[in-house]
Design an enzyme around this catalytic site. Structure first.
Site, PDB file in Angstrom:
ATOM      1  N   ILE A 237      -0.204  -1.866   7.591  1.00  0.00           N
ATOM      2  CA  ILE A 237      -1.189  -1.639   8.665  1.00  0.00           C
ATOM      3  C   ILE A 237      -2.528  -1.396   7.985  1.00  0.00           C
ATOM      4  CG2 ILE A 237      -1.922  -0.300  10.664  1.00  0.00           C
ATOM      5  CD1 ILE A 237       0.906   0.584  11.129  1.00  0.00           C
ATOM      6  N   ASP A 238      -3.414  -2.370   8.072  1.00  0.00           N
ATOM      7  CA  ASP A 238      -4.772  -2.159   7.572  1.00  0.00           C
ATOM      8  C   ASP A 238      -5.585  -1.680   8.773  1.00  0.00           C
ATOM      9  OD1 ASP A 238      -6.863  -2.284   5.631  1.00  0.00           O
ATOM     10  OD2 ASP A 238      -7.659  -3.929   6.821  1.00  0.00           O
TER      11      ASP A 238
ATOM     12  N   ASP B  68      -5.995  -4.516   0.904  1.00  0.00           N
ATOM     13  CA  ASP B  68      -6.940  -4.604   2.029  1.00  0.00           C
ATOM     14  C   ASP B  68      -7.533  -6.009   2.147  1.00  0.00           C
ATOM     15  OD1 ASP B  68      -6.863  -1.783   2.611  1.00  0.00           O
ATOM     16  OD2 ASP B  68      -8.210  -1.429   0.931  1.00  0.00           O
TER      17      ASP B  68
ATOM     18  N   ASP C 194      -0.465  -5.135   2.982  1.00  0.00           N
ATOM     19  CA  ASP C 194      -0.859  -3.905   3.671  1.00  0.00           C
ATOM     20  C   ASP C 194      -0.153  -3.934   5.024  1.00  0.00           C
ATOM     21  OD1 ASP C 194      -1.940  -1.717   4.848  1.00  0.00           O
ATOM     22  OD2 ASP C 194      -3.992  -2.103   4.183  1.00  0.00           O
TER      23      ASP C 194
ATOM     24  N   GLU D 232       0.818  -1.215   0.000  1.00  0.00           N
ATOM     25  CA  GLU D 232       0.000   0.000   0.000  1.00  0.00           C
ATOM     26  C   GLU D 232       0.849   1.260   0.000  1.00  0.00           C
ATOM     27  OE1 GLU D 232      -2.884   0.634   3.168  1.00  0.00           O
ATOM     28  OE2 GLU D 232      -3.601   2.401   2.098  1.00  0.00           O
TER      29      GLU D 232
ATOM     30  N   THR E  44      -5.249   2.012   9.606  1.00  0.00           N
ATOM     31  CA  THR E  44      -4.331   3.030  10.151  1.00  0.00           C
ATOM     32  C   THR E  44      -5.065   4.031  11.043  1.00  0.00           C
ATOM     33  OG1 THR E  44      -2.904   2.741   8.238  1.00  0.00           O
ATOM     34  CG2 THR E  44      -2.584   4.749   9.497  1.00  0.00           C
TER      35      THR E  44
END
Ligand code: IPD
Ligand code: CA
Length: 280
Positions: A77-78, A219, A75, A54, A80
Protein backbone atom coordinates in the site's frame (compact mmCIF):
# COMPACT_ATOMS: atom_id res chain seq x y z
CA UNK A 1 -8.03 -7.31 0.05
CA UNK A 2 -7.67 -3.51 0.34
CA UNK A 3 -11.25 -2.95 -0.81
CA UNK A 4 -12.48 -5.62 1.61
CA UNK A 5 -10.62 -3.88 4.45
CA UNK A 6 -12.20 -0.57 3.49
CA UNK A 7 -15.65 -2.15 3.20
CA UNK A 8 -15.28 -3.78 6.63
CA UNK A 9 -14.34 -0.42 8.01
CA UNK A 10 -17.32 1.27 6.33
CA UNK A 11 -17.69 4.87 7.35
CA UNK A 12 -16.09 4.32 10.75
CA UNK A 13 -13.23 6.68 9.94
CA UNK A 14 -9.58 5.90 10.58
CA UNK A 15 -8.28 2.32 10.45
CA UNK A 16 -6.23 0.98 13.34
CA UNK A 17 -2.54 1.25 12.63
CA UNK A 18 0.92 1.05 14.11
CA UNK A 19 3.74 3.49 13.49
CA UNK A 20 7.19 2.69 12.15
CA UNK A 21 10.12 5.13 12.26
CA UNK A 22 8.12 8.27 13.09
CA UNK A 23 4.64 9.02 14.40
CA UNK A 24 3.62 9.85 10.81
CA UNK A 25 4.99 6.64 9.23
CA UNK A 26 2.04 4.26 9.45
CA UNK A 27 1.51 0.55 8.84
CA UNK A 28 -1.73 -1.46 9.04
CA UNK A 29 -2.40 -5.19 9.09
CA UNK A 30 -3.62 -4.80 5.48
CA UNK A 31 -0.15 -3.59 4.35
CA UNK A 32 1.39 -6.78 5.74
CA UNK A 33 -1.39 -9.07 4.46
CA UNK A 34 -1.24 -7.66 0.90
CA UNK A 35 2.56 -7.92 0.77
CA UNK A 36 2.46 -11.52 2.04
CA UNK A 37 -0.13 -12.47 -0.59
CA UNK A 38 1.81 -10.84 -3.45
CA UNK A 39 5.13 -12.37 -2.29
CA UNK A 40 3.64 -15.87 -1.99
CA UNK A 41 2.03 -15.69 -5.44
CA UNK A 42 5.29 -14.52 -7.03
CA UNK A 43 7.30 -17.19 -5.18
CA UNK A 44 4.97 -19.93 -6.44
CA UNK A 45 5.61 -19.01 -10.08
CA UNK A 46 9.18 -17.63 -9.85
CA UNK A 47 10.88 -19.33 -6.89
CA UNK A 48 14.34 -18.15 -7.99
CA UNK A 49 13.51 -14.43 -8.19
CA UNK A 50 14.46 -11.97 -5.43
CA UNK A 51 11.77 -10.02 -3.56
CA UNK A 52 11.95 -6.61 -1.89
CA UNK A 53 8.84 -5.41 -0.06
CA UNK A 54 8.32 -2.35 2.09
CA UNK A 55 7.02 -4.38 5.02
CA UNK A 56 10.02 -6.71 4.94
CA UNK A 57 8.06 -9.97 4.77
CA UNK A 58 10.65 -11.54 2.45
CA UNK A 59 14.23 -12.61 3.11
CA UNK A 60 16.29 -9.45 3.77
CA UNK A 61 18.52 -8.72 0.73
CA UNK A 62 21.03 -6.85 2.92
CA UNK A 63 23.19 -5.30 0.24
CA UNK A 64 22.98 -8.44 -1.93
CA UNK A 65 24.40 -7.91 -5.44
CA UNK A 66 21.43 -7.84 -7.78
CA UNK A 67 23.48 -7.95 -10.98
CA UNK A 68 22.02 -10.48 -13.42
CA UNK A 69 19.12 -11.25 -11.09
CA UNK A 70 15.38 -10.72 -11.44
CA UNK A 71 13.95 -8.68 -8.56
CA UNK A 72 10.33 -7.92 -7.63
CA UNK A 73 9.99 -4.58 -5.82
CA UNK A 74 6.66 -4.23 -4.05
CA UNK A 75 4.84 -1.64 -2.01
CA UNK A 76 1.64 -3.34 -0.83
CA UNK A 77 0.00 0.00 0.00
CA UNK A 78 1.71 3.16 -1.17
CA UNK A 79 -0.11 5.94 0.64
CA UNK A 80 -0.88 4.20 3.93
CA UNK A 81 -1.77 7.54 5.55
CA UNK A 82 -4.40 8.05 2.83
CA UNK A 83 -5.62 4.46 3.29
CA UNK A 84 -6.01 4.92 7.04
CA UNK A 85 -8.08 8.07 6.47
CA UNK A 86 -9.96 6.74 3.38
CA UNK A 87 -8.45 9.54 1.26
CA UNK A 88 -8.86 7.87 -2.15
CA UNK A 89 -5.31 7.90 -3.48
CA UNK A 90 -3.48 4.67 -2.61
CA UNK A 91 -1.61 2.17 -4.74
CA UNK A 92 -0.43 -1.40 -4.86
CA UNK A 93 2.87 -0.97 -6.65
CA UNK A 94 4.70 -3.91 -8.24
CA UNK A 95 7.94 -3.37 -10.12
CA UNK A 96 9.95 -6.10 -11.84
CA UNK A 97 13.63 -5.35 -12.36
CA UNK A 98 16.64 -6.98 -13.94
CA UNK A 99 19.50 -5.93 -11.72
CA UNK A 100 18.76 -2.30 -10.92
CA UNK A 101 16.67 -1.56 -14.00
CA UNK A 102 12.90 -1.86 -13.82
CA UNK A 103 11.56 -3.58 -16.93
CA UNK A 104 7.91 -3.95 -15.97
CA UNK A 105 5.71 -1.97 -13.63
CA UNK A 106 2.09 -2.10 -12.56
CA UNK A 107 0.40 0.36 -10.21
CA UNK A 108 -3.21 -0.13 -9.08
CA UNK A 109 -5.42 2.23 -7.07
CA UNK A 110 -8.14 -0.03 -5.60
CA UNK A 111 -10.12 2.97 -4.37
CA UNK A 112 -10.63 4.46 -7.84
CA UNK A 113 -10.15 1.21 -9.78
CA UNK A 114 -7.47 2.79 -11.99
CA UNK A 115 -4.54 0.67 -13.17
CA UNK A 116 -1.37 1.76 -14.95
CA UNK A 117 1.19 -0.62 -16.48
CA UNK A 118 4.19 -0.66 -18.82
CA UNK A 119 6.82 -3.01 -20.22
CA UNK A 120 10.11 -1.36 -21.11
CA UNK A 121 10.06 -0.69 -24.86
CA UNK A 122 6.33 -1.43 -25.27
CA UNK A 123 4.59 1.80 -24.20
CA UNK A 124 2.54 2.70 -21.14
CA UNK A 125 -1.12 1.92 -20.63
CA UNK A 126 -3.97 2.68 -18.30
CA UNK A 127 -7.06 0.59 -17.54
CA UNK A 128 -9.79 3.00 -16.53
CA UNK A 129 -12.49 2.16 -13.99
CA UNK A 130 -14.96 1.57 -16.87
CA UNK A 131 -12.68 -1.19 -18.18
CA UNK A 132 -11.36 0.79 -21.17
CA UNK A 133 -7.60 0.30 -21.79
CA UNK A 134 -5.85 3.33 -23.29
CA UNK A 135 -2.27 4.16 -24.21
CA UNK A 136 -1.01 7.04 -22.08
CA UNK A 137 1.40 9.93 -22.73
CA UNK A 138 2.59 12.71 -20.48
CA UNK A 139 1.25 16.23 -21.00
CA UNK A 140 4.52 17.19 -22.72
CA UNK A 141 4.62 20.33 -20.54
CA UNK A 142 7.99 22.12 -20.95
CA UNK A 143 7.88 25.12 -18.61
CA UNK A 144 7.63 25.57 -14.87
CA UNK A 145 5.15 28.42 -15.33
CA UNK A 146 2.61 26.09 -16.93
CA UNK A 147 3.31 23.08 -14.68
CA UNK A 148 0.97 21.56 -12.10
CA UNK A 149 3.45 20.08 -9.65
CA UNK A 150 3.06 17.40 -7.00
CA UNK A 151 5.50 16.70 -4.21
CA UNK A 152 5.93 15.10 -0.81
CA UNK A 153 7.24 17.15 2.08
CA UNK A 154 9.29 14.33 3.67
CA UNK A 155 9.51 16.12 7.04
CA UNK A 156 6.66 14.17 8.73
CA UNK A 157 8.37 10.87 7.85
CA UNK A 158 11.69 12.10 9.33
CA UNK A 159 10.20 13.65 12.47
CA UNK A 160 11.87 11.17 14.79
CA UNK A 161 12.29 12.04 18.42
CA UNK A 162 15.84 10.71 18.42
CA UNK A 163 16.89 12.27 15.12
CA UNK A 164 19.84 14.60 14.61
CA UNK A 165 18.18 18.03 15.03
CA UNK A 166 20.73 19.89 12.90
CA UNK A 167 20.20 17.46 10.00
CA UNK A 168 16.43 17.83 10.34
CA UNK A 169 16.80 21.64 10.14
CA UNK A 170 18.95 21.33 7.00
CA UNK A 171 16.38 19.08 5.31
CA UNK A 172 13.57 21.45 6.27
CA UNK A 173 15.47 24.41 4.85
CA UNK A 174 16.02 22.68 1.46
CA UNK A 175 12.34 21.70 1.26
CA UNK A 176 11.19 25.21 2.22
CA UNK A 177 13.49 26.80 -0.36
CA UNK A 178 12.19 24.57 -3.15
CA UNK A 179 8.56 25.07 -2.15
CA UNK A 180 9.03 28.84 -2.05
CA UNK A 181 10.74 28.85 -5.47
CA UNK A 182 7.91 26.89 -7.07
CA UNK A 183 5.15 28.72 -5.22
CA UNK A 184 6.37 31.84 -7.01
CA UNK A 185 6.78 30.32 -10.44
CA UNK A 186 4.59 27.28 -11.17
CA UNK A 187 0.86 26.95 -11.93
CA UNK A 188 0.13 25.25 -8.59
CA UNK A 189 1.34 22.57 -6.18
CA UNK A 190 -0.40 19.39 -4.94
CA UNK A 191 0.50 16.99 -2.11
CA UNK A 192 -1.28 13.79 -3.14
CA UNK A 193 0.16 11.25 -0.70
CA UNK A 194 1.22 8.29 -2.83
CA UNK A 195 4.49 8.58 -4.73
CA UNK A 196 3.48 5.75 -7.10
CA UNK A 197 0.23 7.55 -8.00
CA UNK A 198 2.08 10.90 -8.20
CA UNK A 199 4.35 9.49 -10.92
CA UNK A 200 1.52 7.73 -12.78
CA UNK A 201 -0.37 11.04 -12.78
CA UNK A 202 2.61 12.64 -14.54
CA UNK A 203 2.69 9.70 -16.97
CA UNK A 204 -0.96 10.22 -17.94
CA UNK A 205 -0.88 14.05 -18.00
CA UNK A 206 -2.99 14.56 -14.85
CA UNK A 207 -0.07 16.52 -13.42
CA UNK A 208 3.17 17.67 -15.06
CA UNK A 209 5.90 16.81 -12.57
CA UNK A 210 6.61 15.25 -9.17
CA UNK A 211 9.61 15.49 -6.86
CA UNK A 212 10.39 14.23 -3.39
CA UNK A 213 13.31 13.51 -1.07
CA UNK A 214 13.54 10.38 1.06
CA UNK A 215 11.45 8.03 -1.07
CA UNK A 216 12.39 4.34 -1.26
CA UNK A 217 12.62 2.01 -4.25
CA UNK A 218 9.22 0.37 -3.59
CA UNK A 219 7.53 3.81 -3.82
CA UNK A 220 8.77 4.47 -7.36
CA UNK A 221 10.23 1.39 -9.10
CA UNK A 222 7.03 0.40 -10.90
CA UNK A 223 5.83 3.92 -11.69
CA UNK A 224 9.12 5.05 -13.22
CA UNK A 225 9.00 2.53 -16.06
CA UNK A 226 5.43 3.70 -16.71
CA UNK A 227 6.62 7.34 -16.78
CA UNK A 228 9.50 6.65 -19.16
CA UNK A 229 7.31 4.60 -21.51
CA UNK A 230 4.82 7.48 -21.53
CA UNK A 231 7.48 9.91 -22.74
CA UNK A 232 8.50 11.37 -19.38
CA UNK A 233 11.95 11.89 -17.95
CA UNK A 234 13.51 11.47 -14.50
CA UNK A 235 16.61 12.45 -12.56
CA UNK A 236 17.66 13.59 -9.14
CA UNK A 237 15.98 16.87 -8.12
CA UNK A 238 18.88 19.25 -8.59
CA UNK A 239 21.85 18.73 -10.89
CA UNK A 240 21.82 16.28 -13.73
CA UNK A 241 22.31 12.85 -12.21
CA UNK A 242 20.10 10.13 -13.64
CA UNK A 243 17.80 8.69 -11.01
CA UNK A 244 18.65 5.20 -9.81
CA UNK A 245 15.89 3.01 -8.38
CA UNK A 246 17.67 2.85 -5.05
CA UNK A 247 18.19 6.64 -4.85
CA UNK A 248 16.42 8.79 -2.25
CA UNK A 249 16.01 11.91 -4.38
CA UNK A 250 13.59 11.80 -7.32
CA UNK A 251 12.26 14.17 -9.93
CA UNK A 252 9.79 12.89 -12.54
CA UNK A 253 8.80 15.23 -15.34
CA UNK A 254 6.52 15.29 -18.36
CA UNK A 255 9.38 16.24 -20.69
CA UNK A 256 13.14 16.52 -20.76
CA UNK A 257 12.89 20.32 -21.08
CA UNK A 258 10.77 20.61 -17.94
CA UNK A 259 13.12 18.21 -16.10
CA UNK A 260 16.11 20.40 -16.95
CA UNK A 261 14.30 23.62 -15.98
CA UNK A 262 13.45 22.09 -12.60
CA UNK A 263 17.00 20.75 -12.12
CA UNK A 264 18.17 24.35 -12.50
CA UNK A 265 15.50 25.91 -10.26
CA UNK A 266 15.55 23.43 -7.36
CA UNK A 267 18.23 22.62 -4.78
CA UNK A 268 19.22 19.25 -3.33
CA UNK A 269 22.70 19.90 -1.93
CA UNK A 270 23.89 16.99 0.25
CA UNK A 271 20.30 15.84 0.71
CA UNK A 272 21.10 12.14 0.65
CA UNK A 273 23.81 12.54 3.32
CA UNK A 274 21.41 14.68 5.38
CA UNK A 275 18.75 11.96 5.18
CA UNK A 276 21.34 9.36 6.21
CA UNK A 277 22.29 11.51 9.22
CA UNK A 278 18.64 11.72 10.26
CA UNK A 279 18.17 7.99 9.83
CA UNK A 280 21.27 6.97 11.82
C1 IPD B 1 4.70 7.08 1.21
C2 IPD B 1 3.91 7.81 0.16
C3 IPD B 1 4.04 9.28 0.37
C4 IPD B 1 5.48 9.72 0.34
C5 IPD B 1 6.32 8.93 1.32
C6 IPD B 1 6.15 7.44 1.10
P1 IPD B 1 3.91 4.73 2.16
O1 IPD B 1 4.60 5.70 1.05
O2 IPD B 1 4.36 7.46 -1.12
O3 IPD B 1 3.37 10.00 -0.60
O4 IPD B 1 5.55 11.07 0.69
O5 IPD B 1 7.68 9.28 1.11
O6 IPD B 1 6.88 6.74 2.08
O7 IPD B 1 4.75 4.85 3.39
O8 IPD B 1 2.54 5.22 2.36
O9 IPD B 1 4.01 3.41 1.53
CA1 CA C 1 3.67 1.36 1.85
Amino acid sequence: MIRAALARRGERGSASHDTKISDADLVTETDVAVETMVRCRIATVFPDHLFVGEEGTGEPLNGCDRTGKFVWIVDPIDGTTNFVSTFPVVAVSIGFAYGDETIFGVVYNPMTDELWFAWKGCGAWMKKSNGEVVKIRTSGCETISSALISTGFAIPYFRRKTANVEAQKKLRSIIEQNTWTLMNSCRDIRRIGSAACDICYVAMGRTDTFYEFGIKEWDVAAALVILHEAGGDSSTVGGVKPYSIRGRNILAAASQKLRIALNQALVDKDVVQIIEEIEQ
